[in-house]
Design a protein around this motif. Sequence first.
Motif, PDB file in Angstrom:
ATOM      1  N   LEU A 138       0.824  -1.216   0.000  1.00 32.60           N
ATOM      2  CA  LEU A 138       0.000   0.000   0.000  1.00 32.60           C
ATOM      3  C   LEU A 138       0.858   1.265   0.000  1.00 32.60           C
ATOM      4  O   LEU A 138       0.443   2.307  -0.505  1.00 32.60           O
ATOM      5  CB  LEU A 138      -0.958  -0.008   1.193  1.00 32.60           C
ATOM      6  N   ILE A 144      -5.359   1.308  -4.968  1.00 29.23           N
ATOM      7  CA  ILE A 144      -5.715  -0.025  -4.483  1.00 29.23           C
ATOM      8  C   ILE A 144      -6.967  -0.511  -5.222  1.00 29.23           C
ATOM      9  O   ILE A 144      -7.896   0.255  -5.485  1.00 29.23           O
ATOM     10  CB  ILE A 144      -5.920  -0.031  -2.943  1.00 29.23           C
ATOM     11  N   VAL A 165      -6.112   1.915   4.742  1.00 34.39           N
ATOM     12  CA  VAL A 165      -5.786   2.772   3.589  1.00 34.39           C
ATOM     13  C   VAL A 165      -5.716   4.228   4.047  1.00 34.39           C
ATOM     14  O   VAL A 165      -4.791   4.970   3.694  1.00 34.39           O
ATOM     15  CB  VAL A 165      -6.840   2.606   2.473  1.00 34.39           C
ATOM     16  N   ARG A 169      -2.499   6.620   3.955  1.00 32.03           N
ATOM     17  CA  ARG A 169      -2.574   7.861   3.191  1.00 32.03           C
ATOM     18  C   ARG A 169      -2.145   9.040   4.072  1.00 32.03           C
ATOM     19  O   ARG A 169      -1.378   9.900   3.647  1.00 32.03           O
ATOM     20  CB  ARG A 169      -4.024   8.050   2.736  1.00 32.03           C
TER      21      ARG A 169
END
Length: 260
Positions: A138, A144, A165, A169
């Motif tokens: 990731l 993704i 995620v 991020r």
Amino acid sequence: MIRIAVANQKGGVGKTTTAINLATALAATGLKVLLIDLDPQGNASTGLGIGQALRAQSSYELLTGAASLSECVVASPVPRLDIVPGKVDLSGAEIELIDFERRTHRLDAALDGAGRARWDVCLIDCPPSLGLLTVNALIAANAILVPLQAEFFALEGLSQLLQTVERIRARFNPELSILGVVLTMYDRRNNLSAQVSDDVRACLGNVVFDTVIPRNVRLSEAPSHGLPALIYDHRCPGSEAYIALARELIARLPARAEAA
Ligand code: ADP
Ligand code: MG
């Protein structure tokens, strides 16, 4: 080279089947594709006919720095599709990498190295967990892609994945986007599949691809022949669905990455 992580911490939802057949469909459009097998089970490698003898340099060596990207790449039976194989040693990597510097950025750094200009797209087939291997994927990825099995508990666990995620991020990779969610193993004869599809679309909206991957025995037979379904039987409903998914996915790719 745009990098797409195929991830879902649930096992058996169609990550590897999607990675292999999407990679093949993208290669068929003329794109140069690299598939990275990041699962200790090495199913993506087996599904592309890469025997153990060809796995001396694998994603494990890539992550530990024992080999460079170009040293790990093996040609697949599909034109324009190369693979960095995976092998069982990867199962120890989660612990071994603890002592490494920037252990969450090993894959990202390896993919930034020389040779990456050889490919347009890189798909990363993740293992069924949210551990260090998936975190590496990731952090290395631009986007993704989440395969979701069309079954009753489809959405269970998805919020955990989306939280991961979000955290990655915020902390490491602000450009990580959600390219889409694809429903897999969809059974047209089963009302439950339609119900799950409606629920998932109501919950997630446009992020869900229009294309659904049907439950199709050809998709599950192909790996035992060491071939993507798209080559084993390019006219089966599963192959046709992956071609449609590739088309939809190309339309969603960020223009920046396409030009890169
Ligand atoms: P994951 O990588 O998420 O663990 P796989 O892609 O390996 O999932 O799929 C799990 C099993 O289901 C495999 O045996 C695979 O061949 C089979 N399978 C995956 N997608 C389909 C499908 N659309 N139709 C029928 N069988 C499928
Ligand atoms: Mg898999």
